[in-house]
Design a protein around this motif. Structure first.
Motif, mmCIF file in Angstrom:
data_model
loop_
_atom_site.group_PDB
_atom_site.id
_atom_site.type_symbol
_atom_site.label_atom_id
_atom_site.label_comp_id
_atom_site.label_asym_id
_atom_site.label_seq_id
_atom_site.Cartn_x
_atom_site.Cartn_y
_atom_site.Cartn_z
ATOM 1 N N LEU A 319 0.818 -1.218 0.000
ATOM 2 C CA LEU A 319 0.000 0.000 0.000
ATOM 3 C C LEU A 319 0.848 1.262 0.000
ATOM 4 O O LEU A 319 0.437 2.279 -0.559
ATOM 5 C CB LEU A 319 -0.932 0.001 1.219
ATOM 6 C CG LEU A 319 -2.258 -0.745 1.074
ATOM 7 C CD1 LEU A 319 -3.026 -0.697 2.376
ATOM 8 C CD2 LEU A 319 -3.079 -0.148 -0.050
ATOM 9 N N ARG A 320 2.025 1.197 0.621
ATOM 10 C CA ARG A 320 2.878 2.389 0.688
ATOM 11 C C ARG A 320 3.360 2.806 -0.697
ATOM 12 O O ARG A 320 3.640 3.975 -0.932
ATOM 13 C CB ARG A 320 4.059 2.123 1.619
ATOM 14 C CG ARG A 320 3.626 1.779 3.037
ATOM 15 C CD ARG A 320 4.806 1.624 3.979
ATOM 16 N NE ARG A 320 4.339 1.255 5.312
ATOM 17 C CZ ARG A 320 4.317 0.016 5.788
ATOM 18 N NH1 ARG A 320 4.768 -0.972 5.029
ATOM 19 N NH2 ARG A 320 3.874 -0.232 7.002
ATOM 20 N N MET A 321 3.488 1.847 -1.611
ATOM 21 C CA MET A 321 3.854 2.168 -2.986
ATOM 22 C C MET A 321 2.632 2.387 -3.879
ATOM 23 O O MET A 321 2.710 3.049 -4.911
ATOM 24 C CB MET A 321 4.706 1.044 -3.577
ATOM 25 C CG MET A 321 6.162 1.040 -3.159
ATOM 26 S SD MET A 321 6.434 0.556 -1.442
ATOM 27 C CE MET A 321 6.142 -1.216 -1.549
ATOM 28 N N ILE A 322 1.490 1.837 -3.474
ATOM 29 C CA ILE A 322 0.292 1.892 -4.315
ATOM 30 C C ILE A 322 -0.449 3.220 -4.169
ATOM 31 O O ILE A 322 -0.977 3.765 -5.149
ATOM 32 C CB ILE A 322 -0.640 0.712 -3.962
ATOM 33 C CG1 ILE A 322 -0.021 -0.607 -4.425
ATOM 34 C CG2 ILE A 322 -2.016 0.890 -4.569
ATOM 35 C CD1 ILE A 322 -0.796 -1.828 -3.978
ATOM 36 N N ILE A 323 -0.523 3.752 -2.962
ATOM 37 C CA ILE A 323 -1.391 4.896 -2.688
ATOM 38 C C ILE A 323 -1.069 6.126 -3.543
ATOM 39 O O ILE A 323 -1.988 6.720 -4.140
ATOM 40 C CB ILE A 323 -1.348 5.250 -1.186
ATOM 41 C CG1 ILE A 323 -2.028 4.143 -0.380
ATOM 42 C CG2 ILE A 323 -2.063 6.576 -0.917
ATOM 43 C CD1 ILE A 323 -1.881 4.300 1.112
ATOM 44 N N PRO A 324 0.200 6.581 -3.648
ATOM 45 C CA PRO A 324 0.444 7.812 -4.438
ATOM 46 C C PRO A 324 -0.029 7.726 -5.890
ATOM 47 O O PRO A 324 -0.783 8.608 -6.339
ATOM 48 C CB PRO A 324 1.961 7.993 -4.322
ATOM 49 C CG PRO A 324 2.320 7.322 -3.039
ATOM 50 C CD PRO A 324 1.415 6.138 -2.946
ATOM 51 N N PRO A 325 0.345 6.693 -6.672
ATOM 52 C CA PRO A 325 -0.176 6.651 -8.048
ATOM 53 C C PRO A 325 -1.674 6.359 -8.110
ATOM 54 O O PRO A 325 -2.341 6.745 -9.063
ATOM 55 C CB PRO A 325 0.642 5.523 -8.702
ATOM 56 C CG PRO A 325 1.106 4.674 -7.579
ATOM 57 C CD PRO A 325 1.312 5.595 -6.432
ATOM 58 N N MET A 326 -2.212 5.675 -7.096
ATOM 59 C CA MET A 326 -3.649 5.416 -7.061
ATOM 60 C C MET A 326 -4.426 6.734 -6.950
ATOM 61 O O MET A 326 -5.518 6.880 -7.514
ATOM 62 C CB MET A 326 -3.997 4.517 -5.884
ATOM 63 C CG MET A 326 -5.428 4.035 -5.888
ATOM 64 S SD MET A 326 -5.673 2.585 -6.901
ATOM 65 C CE MET A 326 -5.145 1.321 -5.750
ATOM 66 N N THR A 327 -3.859 7.708 -6.247
ATOM 67 C CA THR A 327 -4.507 9.014 -6.124
ATOM 68 C C THR A 327 -4.724 9.638 -7.488
ATOM 69 O O THR A 327 -5.776 10.221 -7.769
ATOM 70 C CB THR A 327 -3.662 9.938 -5.235
ATOM 71 O OG1 THR A 327 -3.459 9.329 -3.959
ATOM 72 C CG2 THR A 327 -4.329 11.285 -5.048
ATOM 73 N N SER A 328 -3.731 9.528 -8.358
ATOM 74 C CA SER A 328 -3.852 10.082 -9.711
ATOM 75 C C SER A 328 -4.993 9.418 -10.473
ATOM 76 O O SER A 328 -5.725 10.089 -11.229
ATOM 77 C CB SER A 328 -2.536 9.913 -10.473
ATOM 78 O OG SER A 328 -1.488 10.607 -9.830
ATOM 79 N N GLN A 329 -5.176 8.126 -10.297
ATOM 80 C CA GLN A 329 -6.259 7.429 -10.996
ATOM 81 C C GLN A 329 -7.625 7.858 -10.454
ATOM 82 O O GLN A 329 -8.589 7.972 -11.221
ATOM 83 C CB GLN A 329 -6.085 5.917 -10.870
ATOM 84 C CG GLN A 329 -4.845 5.386 -11.547
ATOM 85 C CD GLN A 329 -4.756 5.790 -13.002
ATOM 86 O OE1 GLN A 329 -5.756 5.767 -13.727
ATOM 87 N NE2 GLN A 329 -3.570 6.182 -13.434
#
Length: 396
Positions: A319-329
């Protein structure tokens, strides 16, 4: 002779002032700012002059005038006699409805596809990879038109509507289902559900602290679920348990009554979900691969099942790597909802275009679009950044 040398030194120092990078940077920025102000002043003055020549009013006073047009899908009460501001509000609610549902469904589908791409089952992994490669490379507008066309063509006319369950009808006008008649108690039921969520969150936080201090687990999920179901149920029963349903009926060439899931909304939701999930799947896959394989090996050494390993060990770290790019989506889903105008779903931009064409105040309508999308995007970014900080590692 001494005076000439001093004068020459002074001239050299003055000439070298512009060679100072800091001063030169300030000079260029000032020049650029003046150019931007000049261009902005020219455009604004030209706009004002042209609107005065054509007799177009300026300002937002038109929002209080009667709209005079109907909207096909109104989640809140609206009639053509309502003002333009009410029409904008209907568009905003429709935008939020499709965006929020799109975010939830795209996240669920994206996580499933992303995990499937890493499956040891060859067929599952290849199907997931094919889905991602296919959907990501087809423009969203084309996919929306495809979904809208498929839904309209495959569904029968209202007079030949399918009736799989009593009171439920499926036609090219949408899916009509019975709806509960409005009652003031439902507002209190919603408040009770929100209170249950807050209490459940507090219990879950207390359970984590208790387990960290004593090592004893507490089943906070089941307690929270019981609260979320039980508290609104108690309020509903205390309010007399109203359950009068409005059944859809065929009148003329369409159905009236009940609740309708329109083809335009279904096509928009499907398009946003399927398209964005393909990007989220790659984000999830990348986040899982970023977690050291030693974590999986350690879990296997402890005898943990692969599903437990993924759910309890791998995904929380990923999740620590997923959250930042997920915000863009998530931001993309909200902004891409403006493409609903191509299939006739009455969201903010579609209704705003109608208002701009009627009033001639297109600039004001576009400025409302910009303000609304900016506020929604900033709200999503702030919320995701807060969650990202909560999930980040803290050094002791």
């Amino acid at each position: 002779m001494t005076m000439d040398v001093a004068a020459a030194g002074t001239a050299v120092r003055r000439g070298s002032a512009f060679n100072d990078p800091r001063l030169r940077s300030i000079f260029y920025q000032v020049v650029l700012l003046l150019v931007v102000i000049g261009v902005g002043w020219f455009l604004v003055s030209n706009l004002i002059h042209n609107r005065e020549v054509r007799g177009i009013a300026t300002g937002y006073g038109f929002l209080n005038r009667e709209a005079g047009f109907a909207i096909a899908e109104t989640p809140i009460s609206y009639t053509p006699s309502d003002p333009y501001s009410r029409a904008f509000l209907v568009g905003l609610v429709n935008t939020l409805k499709v965006s929020i549902l799109g975010i939830i469904l795209a996240t669920l589908l994206g996580v499933v596809v992303g995990v499937s791409r890493l499956s040891s089952n060859w067929l599952v992994a290849k199907l997931a990879a094919g889905y991602v490669d296919l959907v990501r490379n087809i423009p969203l507008t084309v996919q929306l038109l495809l979904w809208a066309g498929l839904i309209r063509v495959s569904a029968p006319a209202p007079r030949q509507a399918a009736n799989p369950v009593p009171g439920v009808f499926i036609s090219n006008r949408g899916i009509q289902v019975p709806s509960i008649e409005d009652n003031p108690i439902f507002v209190w039921v919603l408040i009770a559900a929100l209170v249950a969520l807050v209490i459940g969150w507090g219990i879950a936080r207390w359970a984590r602290q208790r387990q960290a201090a004593t090592g004893q687990p507490f089943h906070s999920f089941w307690v929270g679920l019981a609260l979320f179901i039980g508290l609104p149920l108690v309020v509903w029963l205390a309010g007399g348990a109203p359950a009068a349903f409005e059944i859809p009926e065929l009148k003329g060439f369409n159905f009236s009554g009940g609740w309708t899931l329109s083809p335009e909304f279904a096509a928009m939701l499907l398009g946003l979900t399927v398209y964005t999930a393909s990007f989220i799947a790659e984000i999830v896959r990348g986040g899982i691969l970023a977690v050291s394989h030693g974590q999986t090996e350690a879990a296997r050494a402890l005898g943990l099942h692969s599903g437990v390993t993924l759910r309890r060990i791998i995904l929380p770290q990923a999740l620590r790597m997923i959250i930042p790019p997920m915000t863009s989506q998530y931001l993309n889903i909200t902004k891409n909802s403006s493409l609903a105008v191509v299939i006739g779903y009455p969201e903010l931009v579609s209704i705003g275009n109608t208002i701009g064409n009627q009033t001639g105040q297109v600039v004001e309508a576009i400025s409302i679009f910009m303000a609304v999308y900016l506020f929604i995007s900033l709200s999503i970014s702030i919320g995701m950044n807060i969650y990202n900080r909560r999930m980040s590692l803290r050094e002791r």
